[in-house]
Structures are given as C-alpha cells and as structure tokens.
Design an enzyme around this catalytic site. Structure first.
Site, PDB file in Angstrom:
ATOM      1  N   GLU A 162       8.746  16.925  14.621  1.00  0.00           N
ATOM      2  CA  GLU A 162       9.216  16.790  13.248  1.00  0.00           C
ATOM      3  C   GLU A 162       8.392  17.707  12.341  1.00  0.00           C
ATOM      4  O   GLU A 162       7.174  17.576  12.267  1.00  0.00           O
ATOM      5  CB  GLU A 162       9.053  15.336  12.804  1.00  0.00           C
ATOM      6  CG  GLU A 162       9.645  15.059  11.448  1.00  0.00           C
ATOM      7  CD  GLU A 162       9.448  13.615  11.012  1.00  0.00           C
ATOM      8  OE1 GLU A 162      10.431  12.967  10.683  1.00  0.00           O
ATOM      9  OE2 GLU A 162       8.291  13.144  11.019  1.00  0.00           O
ATOM     10  N   CYS A 179      13.324  11.633   6.526  1.00  0.00           N
ATOM     11  CA  CYS A 179      13.150  11.275   7.944  1.00  0.00           C
ATOM     12  C   CYS A 179      14.434  11.481   8.741  1.00  0.00           C
ATOM     13  O   CYS A 179      14.387  11.726   9.934  1.00  0.00           O
ATOM     14  CB  CYS A 179      12.639   9.853   8.083  1.00  0.00           C
ATOM     15  SG  CYS A 179      13.611   8.648   7.184  1.00  0.00           S
ATOM     16  N   GLU A 216       8.731   2.662  11.297  1.00  0.00           N
ATOM     17  CA  GLU A 216       9.766   3.706  11.233  1.00  0.00           C
ATOM     18  C   GLU A 216       9.033   5.029  11.145  1.00  0.00           C
ATOM     19  O   GLU A 216       8.279   5.268  10.192  1.00  0.00           O
ATOM     20  CB  GLU A 216      10.659   3.469  10.015  1.00  0.00           C
ATOM     21  CG  GLU A 216      11.998   4.180  10.124  1.00  0.00           C
ATOM     22  CD  GLU A 216      12.046   5.524   9.420  1.00  0.00           C
ATOM     23  OE1 GLU A 216      11.447   6.502   9.955  1.00  0.00           O
ATOM     24  OE2 GLU A 216      12.666   5.597   8.346  1.00  0.00           O
ATOM     25  N   LYS A 273       0.848  -1.197   0.000  1.00  0.00           N
ATOM     26  CA  LYS A 273       0.000   0.000   0.000  1.00  0.00           C
ATOM     27  C   LYS A 273       0.885   1.249   0.000  1.00  0.00           C
ATOM     28  O   LYS A 273       1.410   1.660   1.019  1.00  0.00           O
ATOM     29  CB  LYS A 273      -0.957   0.037   1.202  1.00  0.00           C
ATOM     30  CG  LYS A 273      -2.140   0.944   0.873  1.00  0.00           C
ATOM     31  CD  LYS A 273      -2.750   1.663   2.038  1.00  0.00           C
ATOM     32  CE  LYS A 273      -2.026   2.872   2.496  1.00  0.00           C
ATOM     33  NZ  LYS A 273      -1.873   3.995   1.552  1.00  0.00           N
TER      34      LYS A 273
HETATM   35  O1  TXE Z   1       1.818  10.395   6.803  1.00  0.00           O
HETATM   36  P1  TXE Z   1       1.073   9.110   7.303  1.00  0.00           P
HETATM   37  P2  TXE Z   1       1.284  11.850   6.510  1.00  0.00           P
HETATM   38  C1  TXE Z   1       5.874  12.334   8.986  1.00  0.00           C
HETATM   39  C2  TXE Z   1       6.052  13.799   8.661  1.00  0.00           C
HETATM   40  C3  TXE Z   1       4.717  14.180   8.127  1.00  0.00           C
HETATM   41  C4  TXE Z   1       3.813  13.350   9.002  1.00  0.00           C
HETATM   42  C5  TXE Z   1       2.430  13.098   8.471  1.00  0.00           C
HETATM   43  O2  TXE Z   1       6.338  14.508   9.835  1.00  0.00           O
HETATM   44  O3  TXE Z   1       4.463  15.534   8.243  1.00  0.00           O
HETATM   45  O4  TXE Z   1       4.497  12.124   9.106  1.00  0.00           O
HETATM   46  O5  TXE Z   1       2.498  12.680   7.145  1.00  0.00           O
HETATM   47  C6  TXE Z   1      -0.863   5.352   5.426  1.00  0.00           C
HETATM   48  N1  TXE Z   1      -3.840   2.514   8.494  1.00  0.00           N
HETATM   49  N2  TXE Z   1       6.401  11.458   7.976  1.00  0.00           N
HETATM   50  O6  TXE Z   1       0.057  12.169   7.259  1.00  0.00           O
HETATM   51  O7  TXE Z   1      -0.346   9.344   7.652  1.00  0.00           O
HETATM   52  C7  TXE Z   1      -0.905   6.431   4.386  1.00  0.00           C
HETATM   53  O8  TXE Z   1      -1.922   6.156   3.450  1.00  0.00           O
HETATM   54  C8  TXE Z   1      -2.934   2.137   7.588  1.00  0.00           C
HETATM   55  C9  TXE Z   1       7.604  10.757   8.330  1.00  0.00           C
HETATM   56  O9  TXE Z   1       1.251  12.006   5.063  1.00  0.00           O
HETATM   57  O10 TXE Z   1       1.943   8.520   8.324  1.00  0.00           O
HETATM   58  C10 TXE Z   1       0.493   6.340   3.840  1.00  0.00           C
HETATM   59  O11 TXE Z   1       0.610   5.243   2.955  1.00  0.00           O
HETATM   60  N3  TXE Z   1      -2.224   3.005   6.843  1.00  0.00           N
HETATM   61  C11 TXE Z   1       7.890   9.673   7.413  1.00  0.00           C
HETATM   62  C12 TXE Z   1       1.327   6.048   5.088  1.00  0.00           C
HETATM   63  O12 TXE Z   1       0.402   5.536   6.034  1.00  0.00           O
HETATM   64  C13 TXE Z   1      -2.433   4.318   7.037  1.00  0.00           C
HETATM   65  C14 TXE Z   1       7.578   9.859   5.996  1.00  0.00           C
HETATM   66  C15 TXE Z   1       2.024   7.243   5.684  1.00  0.00           C
HETATM   67  O13 TXE Z   1       1.080   8.224   5.956  1.00  0.00           O
HETATM   68  C16 TXE Z   1      -3.382   4.776   7.976  1.00  0.00           C
HETATM   69  C17 TXE Z   1       6.359  10.584   5.774  1.00  0.00           C
HETATM   70  C18 TXE Z   1      -4.088   3.809   8.724  1.00  0.00           C
HETATM   71  N4  TXE Z   1      -4.985   4.148   9.650  1.00  0.00           N
HETATM   72  C19 TXE Z   1       5.828  11.374   6.748  1.00  0.00           C
HETATM   73  N5  TXE Z   1      -3.384   6.127   7.936  1.00  0.00           N
HETATM   74  C20 TXE Z   1       9.143   8.893   7.647  1.00  0.00           C
HETATM   75  N6  TXE Z   1       9.184   8.112   8.732  1.00  0.00           N
HETATM   76  O14 TXE Z   1      10.044   8.911   6.849  1.00  0.00           O
HETATM   77  C21 TXE Z   1      -2.482   6.507   6.998  1.00  0.00           C
HETATM   78  N7  TXE Z   1      -1.910   5.410   6.453  1.00  0.00           N
END
Ligand code: TXE
Length: 525
Positions: free
Chosen positions: A399, A295, A261, A186
């Site tokens: 972050e 990240c 992560e 996904k």
């Molecule tokens: O990421 P989400 P978002 C951090 C960064 C950013 C914040 C939010 O600070 O501003 O996260 O970003 C899926 N069940 N990082 O909201 O929600 C979603 O569809 C299953 C750090 O865009 O964490 C996507 O595929 N899956 C980071 C994935 O989770 C779910 C990189 C990430 O989305 C879900 C990116 C659920 N309930 C953002 N809800 C890093 N660690 O590198 C969402 N998703």
C-alpha cells in the site's frame, strides 16, 4: 511529522473524567497545515499518566453507573442529538478537517454528512438489540427458559488514522456508545483537531461524565499503556499494517478483543466493452480522490488488453490536469499529502516502482516549484501512473497510500485471468469491476476476495452495510448491524422453571476424607 515540544497549549485538548485538561507532563505538539507547512495550533500531548487517568475514569464509570444497564432505546436521544450537532457545526468541522488534512472543503463536508448518517443509523439500529431472544429448540428441556441478550463489552479504546479523522472515529464511537460502552478516543497525532471539536459536541449532547475520554497523543507514547492495560476490554484500530500487527500482539497478553482495519491494495478491473470516457473518469476518481490517501482507493488498474493503451492514455491526460491546491480554495480538486514523512514515503515508492521496471507515464515528482510557487511549501505530489506493472513488484503489492496508479493487463476475454490478478494480494479490503456486460461484471465481482466490491462505480459506502477486509486488511466489521457486534458481549441466561435437585451426587458413598483436611504442600505454580 512534527515532534513534541514544551510550548504551552493555549486550550486544553485532553478530556479526562469530564474535564478539559492539559497533559500532566506539560508536553505539547504543533499541528501542521499540509498545504503550506504552517503551524495551525499547539495541542496537548498526553503521556502514560494521562492515559492511566482516562482508563481509571472510564472503568469507574462503566462499573458504577447505570449507563451499561440502560436499553439502547434509552440512549437513542444522545445519538440523535449528536447527529443534530454535527449538522449544526458542519462548516466549522469541515474547515478544521480541511486545514488539518489538506483535503478539499467539499470532501470534508461530505465526511460530516456521512458521519451524521452513521449516528442516525445507529440511533435506530441498536434498538433491535434491546429485546432478549428466547431460544426455542428441541434440544432444550421444556422446563427451561433459555434467552440470550446483549451487554456492552466495557471500556473501549478507539484509535483512528489521519486520512479520514472525523469519519473514522465516528464509525467507532457511534456503535460503541449506542451499545453502552465507555470510550477512550485516540485520534492520529497528525490530524487530531476535528476529533477535539467532535468530543466537545459529544459533551454538549449530554454524554455522561466518564463515558467519553479523549487523549491527543502520538501512538508510541500512550499506545502500549492503552492496549496492554488489563482493564481495557476492547481495542478498535484503523491504520497501517505494521502498527496493526503491533497492536494485535499487545492485546494478546490480556486476551482483549481487538478489531483492526489495515488498508488495502485494491484492484479496479476494467473490461474492454466499457465506454472509454466513462471508464477514464471512473478510474481517475477511484485512485486520485484525496490524493490516494484512501484505504479503499482503486490503486491497481487491471485492464483488458484490447482497451489498455487507450484507457491508460486517457487516464494520464486527465491525471496531468488534476488541480492541486489549497483545500480551502473551491478551485482545488485535490490537496497535498498529509505530512512531510508521508510525502517522502510516496516519493520513495515511485522510485522503487521505476527501479522494478514499471514505466512512468506521468507524475512521479513534486510539482515544479518555479512553475507553481503556491504549491512549493506544501506536501504536494503529482498524480502518477505507472504502466506495465506485474505482480512481483512491491509497488503492486504494498500500500503506497498516495496518488499512484499501477497498471496490469489481462488477456482479452479471459475473466479468470482478471480474477487471478485481482485476488493476488495479501490484502482484501475493496475492489471494483467495470463492464457494459452487467452479468459478467456480477460474475467476476462474486469471485473477488475483498470486503466490498463495486460494480460499474467505485468508492461509495452506506452506514447500513458492513465495511471491513479479508486477509491482511484486518478482521471484524464496522458499520451495518455487524458493526454493533464488535461492541457487545452475548450473554445466555438459563432459567429452570421446575427446579428439581440435580441429584448427581447421592451422598451414599464411603467416607473417603479425614474429618479435618490435611495442609497441602507448598504450591509450585
Ligand atoms: O499510521 P499508523 P501511519 C497506512 C498507509 C500509511 C501507513 C502508515 O499505508 O502509509 O498506514 O501510516 C496510532 N499503539 N494507513 O504510520 O501508525 C497512531 O497514533 C497504539 C492505512 O501514520 O497506523 C494513529 O492514531 N496506537 C489506514 C493510528 O495508530 C498507535 C489509514 C494510525 O497510525 C501505535 C492510515 C501503538 N503502538 C494509514 N502506533 C487505513 N486503514 O485506512 C501508532 N498508533
């Protein structure tokens, strides 16, 4: 972030049970180019029924096929072929990634090379798991053959974020397939396009029907169906802290394995003995690459007072000259933020930092639309430096995932102070130590509570070494040999070569039960 619609998707983007298919409910989602807010294409938006179909196919495949019983060596040709195809389609993938994420073409090309190496690495590394380990120990009877071997965990749901879409999914898919699992992929709903192409390459490489499923969808729609399902054995997630917490909680009901992560707030410690020009370049690259949407980005500069003013002045000067633009244009040094929603979040964080007392040295806003009309439609945000920050500010602790550098200072010569500041975070993903005195840099690096620490550089990684975080940066490790551990169960086999009767129950006791068992009372469980 664009929402779903019913505009038909021209090409199906769900891959379920060996077929490319449209979403059953007919929902779709426009995919936006963050450079100019234009629609790149419309793709399928999977719902729960699509997710259930994918789970069903993966479970059936895992339970009935030979795949999980093959050796890793037998699966090596598949991984090697995927690496070849990634290289063959390097330019196609790089263009897709750049249009979808906004990052520069040069960065996207590096990503394709990196993931090619991930497949090459695991094509060899996994083979080490093939030989069962004979356990030899004084505490094992001589007549016993005790061996441990590795078997795949089962059906794995792999959830990736939007900042490194292809890279993050490959970090998961390569070790999962190498060890014989079935995967349900996904990608982020914001940037799914390189993953769609990647799955086409997996199919072309010969991934067996059922071993790979792809759901393009928002997290809220299919997320709980995937993470709560009892037949899903593992969830590997990379993304934000809040979503990570939700996913860990939703895995708890079925006690499934869950590795996460969740980003970081990474310190970059700079001592006063560094060459100033080199230090400026290192700090600027550490924080502003990919507009800070990394990240492990070096978002917290922790600098020795003796050099602080000069270093900050130099970083500000360089930050103002970073060429923002279309990632497809070779002159661009960095692209926009990934989405309008993310831009709004980053803007709000700068406002918060200033309210908290930080001194805005540069940036802090979108580029001037009159002066730079070519950037007006995109989600650009100017590289920003906030000086005189301290630990109690949210801008230092949370972050932002944007092009924002916060500056904290440590007392001259006070290594312990630098270490205290660097470790003063709930996260612990990565950090850097920069000093002309390498012994000192190593000493300080040793004390940092972060999963990766760079000395006299920042940001490189290798598929051969583990990646992951301490604290709230997550649990588990990706890459390296430990990256395989996430996807295997260890199984112990105990063979008695001299089978004697256990003899625990002698059969000589008084008869304590009636000839026929009495009917038990009604259960109250
Ligand atoms: O990421 P989400 P978002 C951090 C960064 C950013 C914040 C939010 O600070 O501003 O996260 O970003 C899926 N069940 N990082 O909201 O929600 C979603 O569809 C299953 C750090 O865009 O964490 C996507 O595929 N899956 C980071 C994935 O989770 C779910 C990189 C990430 O989305 C879900 C990116 C659920 N309930 C953002 N809800 C890093 N660690 O590198 C969402 N998703």
């Amino acid at each position: 972030m664009a929402s779903t619609s019913r505009t038909p998707a021209p090409e199906p983007t769900l891959y379920i049970d060996g077929k490319w298919t449209h979403a059953k409910a007919g929902h779709t989602r426009p995919i936006i180019n963050p450079y100019d807010n234009s629609t790149i294409c419309v793709i399928d938006e999977a719902g729960s029924e699509d997710a259930l179909a994918a789970i069903h196919s993966a479970v059936d495949f895992f339970r009935t096929s030979d795949w999980p019983h093959q050796t890793c060596t037998e699966r090596t040709p598949l991984l090697t072929r995927v690496a070849e195809l990634l290289q063959r389609d390097k330019e196609i993938l790089a263009e897709i990634e750049t249009k979808d994420t906004g990052k520069t073409l040069e960065e996207s090309r590096v990503d394709v090379d990196d993931v090619t190496n991930v497949f090459r690495f695991y094509a060899q590394e996994a083979n080490k798991l093939d030989t069962p380990k004979r356990i030899v120990s004084d505490v094992i009877p001589d007549t016993v053959e005790s061996t441990t071997s590795h078997v795949p965990v089962g059906v794995c749901v792999l959830i990736a974020p939007w900042n490194y879409p292809l890279l993050q999914i490959c970090w998961k898919v390569a070790p999962a397939l190498a060890t014989g699992n079935a995967v349900i992929i996904k990608p982020s709903e914001v940037t799914p396009l390189s993953t769609v192409h990647f799955v086409k390459l997996l199919v072309e490489a010969g991934a067996p029907v059922g071993s790979v499923q792809l759901l393009t969808a928002g997290g809220a729609g299919v997320g709980p169906t995937l993470t709560e399902h009892p037949d899903v054995d593992l969830v590997s997630f990379t993304g934000g802290l809040d979503t990570g917490r939700r996913i860990i909680a939703s895995c708890a009901g079925t006690v499934k394995r869950c590795t996460v992560e969740l980003g970081g707030k990474n310190p970059n410690v700079v001592f006063g003995d560094c060459d100033l020009d080199w230090a400026i370049d290192t700090v600027v690259t550490a924080v502003f690459l990919h507009s800070g949407q990394v990240c492990s980005s070096g978002a917290r500069l922790i600098v020795e007072e003796s050099i602080a003013d000069r270093l900050v002045a130099g970083v500000v000067e360089r930050a103002k000259r970073i060429q923002m633009g279309n990632g497809m244009d070779a002159a661009s040094e960095t692209g926009p933020l990934v989405s309008a929603a993310h831009l709004a979040k980053v803007e709000a964080y700068v406002q918060l930092g200033v309210q908290e007392g930080a001194k805005l040295m540069c940036g802090g806003a979108r580029p001037d639309a009159k002066a730079h009309p070519e950037l007006a439609k995109g989600f650009f945000f100017c590289p920003t430096v906030l000086d005189h920050c301290h630990r109690d500010m949210r801008i230092v602790q949370e972050e932002t995932f944007g092009p924002i550098l916060t500056v904290e200072r440590f007392k001259d010569g006070d290594e312990a102070h630098a270490v205290r500041l660097a470790n003063d975070t709930k996260y612990g993903l990565a950090g850097g130590v920069q000093s002309a005195n390498v012994e000192r840099a190593r000493r300080v690096a040793k004390q940092l509570r972060h999963g990766t620490v760079w000395v006299n550089t920042y940001g490189s990684y290798t598929p051969a070494a583990e990646w992951g975080g301490f604290g709230m940066s997550g649990n588990g490790r990706e890459l390296g040999s430990k990256g395989l551990d996430e996807y295997i169960e260890t199984k112990h086999q105990w063979v008695e070569t001299n089978a004697a009767k256990p003899g625990w129950f002698k059969g000589q006791g008084k008869l304590l039960q009636p000839a026929q068992p009495a009917q038990p009372a009604k259960a109250k469980l």
